[in-house]
Design an enzyme around this catalytic site. Structure first.
Site, PDB file in Angstrom:
ATOM      1  N   GLY A 130       0.680  -0.896   0.449  1.00  0.00           N
ATOM      2  CA  GLY A 130      -0.052   0.247   0.113  1.00  0.00           C
ATOM      3  C   GLY A 130       1.010   1.510  -0.317  1.00  0.00           C
TER       4      GLY A 130
ATOM      5  N   GLY B 258      -0.312   5.009  -0.785  1.00  0.00           N
ATOM      6  CA  GLY B 258      -1.975   5.686  -0.390  1.00  0.00           C
ATOM      7  C   GLY B 258      -1.061   6.439   1.083  1.00  0.00           C
ATOM      8  CD  GLN B 259      -4.668  10.484   4.537  1.00  0.00           C
ATOM      9  OE1 GLN B 259      -4.248   9.629   5.199  1.00  0.00           O
ATOM     10  NE2 GLN B 259      -4.114  11.736   5.088  1.00  0.00           N
TER      11      GLN B 259
ATOM     12  CG  ASP C 228      -0.756   0.124  -3.914  1.00  0.00           C
ATOM     13  OD1 ASP C 228      -1.576   0.184  -4.326  1.00  0.00           O
ATOM     14  OD2 ASP C 228      -0.366   1.266  -3.131  1.00  0.00           O
TER      15      ASP C 228
ATOM     16  CB  ILE D 182      -1.985  -8.122   0.147  1.00  0.00           C
ATOM     17  CG1 ILE D 182      -3.667  -7.065  -0.192  1.00  0.00           C
ATOM     18  CG2 ILE D 182      -0.943  -6.891  -0.015  1.00  0.00           C
ATOM     19  CD1 ILE D 182      -4.000  -6.601   1.320  1.00  0.00           C
TER      20      ILE D 182
ATOM     21  CE1 TYR E 113     -10.269   0.698   7.116  1.00  0.00           C
ATOM     22  CE2 TYR E 113     -10.556   2.764   8.992  1.00  0.00           C
ATOM     23  CZ  TYR E 113      -9.352   1.969   8.794  1.00  0.00           C
ATOM     24  OH  TYR E 113      -8.106   2.324   8.873  1.00  0.00           O
TER      25      TYR E 113
ATOM     26  CB  ILE F 138      -2.908  10.419   9.020  1.00  0.00           C
ATOM     27  CG1 ILE F 138      -3.377   9.825   9.741  1.00  0.00           C
ATOM     28  CG2 ILE F 138      -2.125  11.127   8.976  1.00  0.00           C
ATOM     29  CD1 ILE F 138      -2.775   9.909  10.732  1.00  0.00           C
TER      30      ILE F 138
HETATM   31  N1  SER Z   1      -8.724   7.684   8.646  1.00  0.00           N
HETATM   32  C1  SER Z   1      -9.544   6.460   8.295  1.00  0.00           C
HETATM   33  C2  SER Z   1     -10.675   6.720   8.413  1.00  0.00           C
HETATM   34  O1  SER Z   1     -11.473   8.063   8.445  1.00  0.00           O
HETATM   35  C3  SER Z   1      -9.452   6.606   9.791  1.00  0.00           C
HETATM   36  O2  SER Z   1      -8.815   4.908   9.796  1.00  0.00           O
HETATM   37  O3  SER Z   1     -11.795   5.776   7.680  1.00  0.00           O
END
Ligand code: SER
Length: 307
Positions: free
Chosen positions: A6, A9-10, A32, A48, A137, A167
């Site tokens: 990944g 990703g961010q 990725d 993955i 999730y 984040i």
């Molecule tokens: N930043 C993530 C989300 O909003 C939280 O783990 O899904």
């Protein structure tokens, strides 16, 4: 070799760069499902769920550490729950099994505030609480936390994990999370546009600046094995704010900036999470301390976001 999954990703983009600074560019392999600029060297395509490919990469590159970041986030995950479960859960189990077989030294597996649910205490959420997440999730990450603990206890696989808050960073864009508004808002503000927020103005969520999140990650991975006492995942905190509060902080720099509110399905997700986190275990066990609060983070974002 250190493998990052990944890596587009961010967090992956920024963490890969930092790991290359620490360990040398030749010692960090980015992977990725698609390739982006910046990975001209040491990049492998890796889905993955492809166990054979993952095994080949781990053996061909003599991988000794894995940062397994590949996952589908909270909001995007709701569009296809079974696919999300498959990727977030089976990708991890495949990797743990291969890691156990190859005797990988250390693994980092991120978790999230999405493991919390409406039965979790909302303010200063303690480390050990009921986890009854409402998103697929969150369900997958809560289950992964238990698998991490299981593989550590049963096979001594040194897996370390953090429950990241939302984040915020200027180096990369988030993809499909409920906290994404706190990054998007800066792009609107700096483009001189009004921002339409998908959460209500008073929705308080735990957040963290990218610099702190990356430092927390490298610090937990560098800590002595004996100091890592929690093998599910550590609570981790820096700041908590609402859309109205971050707007007011941005308006101190850009007084003309305006925000309107059109909550969508992500409001229900945000409302099921907690407002602030007690991360005293991380602070006591491996000396965690954050550097960025709302004021410092907003100032740094406004200086660094490129529009
Ligand atoms: N930043 C993530 C989300 O909003 C939280 O783990 O899904």
């Amino acid at each position: 070799m250190i493998l990052v999954t990944g890596a587009n990703g961010q967090i992956g983009q920024v963490l890969t760069k930092r790991l290359r600074e620490i360990h040398g560019a030749d010692n960090v392999l980015a992977s990725d499902i698609t390739k982006i600029e910046g990975y001209e060297e040491k990049f492998e395509f890796l889905d993955i769920l492809n166990k054979i490919r993952m095994k080949e990469i781990i053996h061909d590159y003599d991988v000794t550490q894995i940062y397994h970041l590949a996952a589908i986030l909270s909001a995007n995950g709701e569009w296809n729950p079974k696919k999300t479960w498959n990727i977030n859960m089976n990708g991890v189990l495949t990797m743990f099994s291969l890691a156990e077989e190859k005797k990988i030294d250390k693994i980092f597996l991120p978790s999230t505030i999405a493991v919390f649910g409406t039965t979790t205490p909302r303010i200063n959420t303690p480390q050990h609480v009921p986890l009854m997440p409402e998103t697929v999730y969150g369900m997958s990450k809560a289950t992964c936390e238990n698998w991490s603990n299981y593989f550590y206890n049963r096979y001594k696989l040194d897996i370390r994990s953090l429950r990241y808050p939302g984040i915020i960073g200027y180096q990369s864009l988030p993809g499909g999370g409920t906290t994404d508004y706190a990054v998007e808002i800066f792009y609107a503000a700096l483009r001189g546009k009004a921002y339409t927020c998908f959460l209500k103005p008073d929705t308080r969520l735990p957040m963290m600046y990218m610099d702190d999140a990356i430092r927390a990650t490298t610090e937990i991975m560098e800590a002595d094995e004996k100091d890592i006492k929690i093998r599910t995942s550590y609570n981790l905190a820096a700041m908590s704010f609402t859309p109205a509060e971050i707007t007011a902080e941005i308006q101190k720099h850009i007084p003309t900036f305006k925000v309107k509110y059109e909550p969508d399905f992500r409001q229900d997700i945000a409302s099921s999470w907690t407002e602030s986190i007690d991360d005293s275990h991380a602070r006591a066990d491996w000396n965690w301390s954050h550097k960025y609060d709302l004021e410092k983070m907003v100032k740094d974002m406004l200086e660094n976001v490129r529009v």
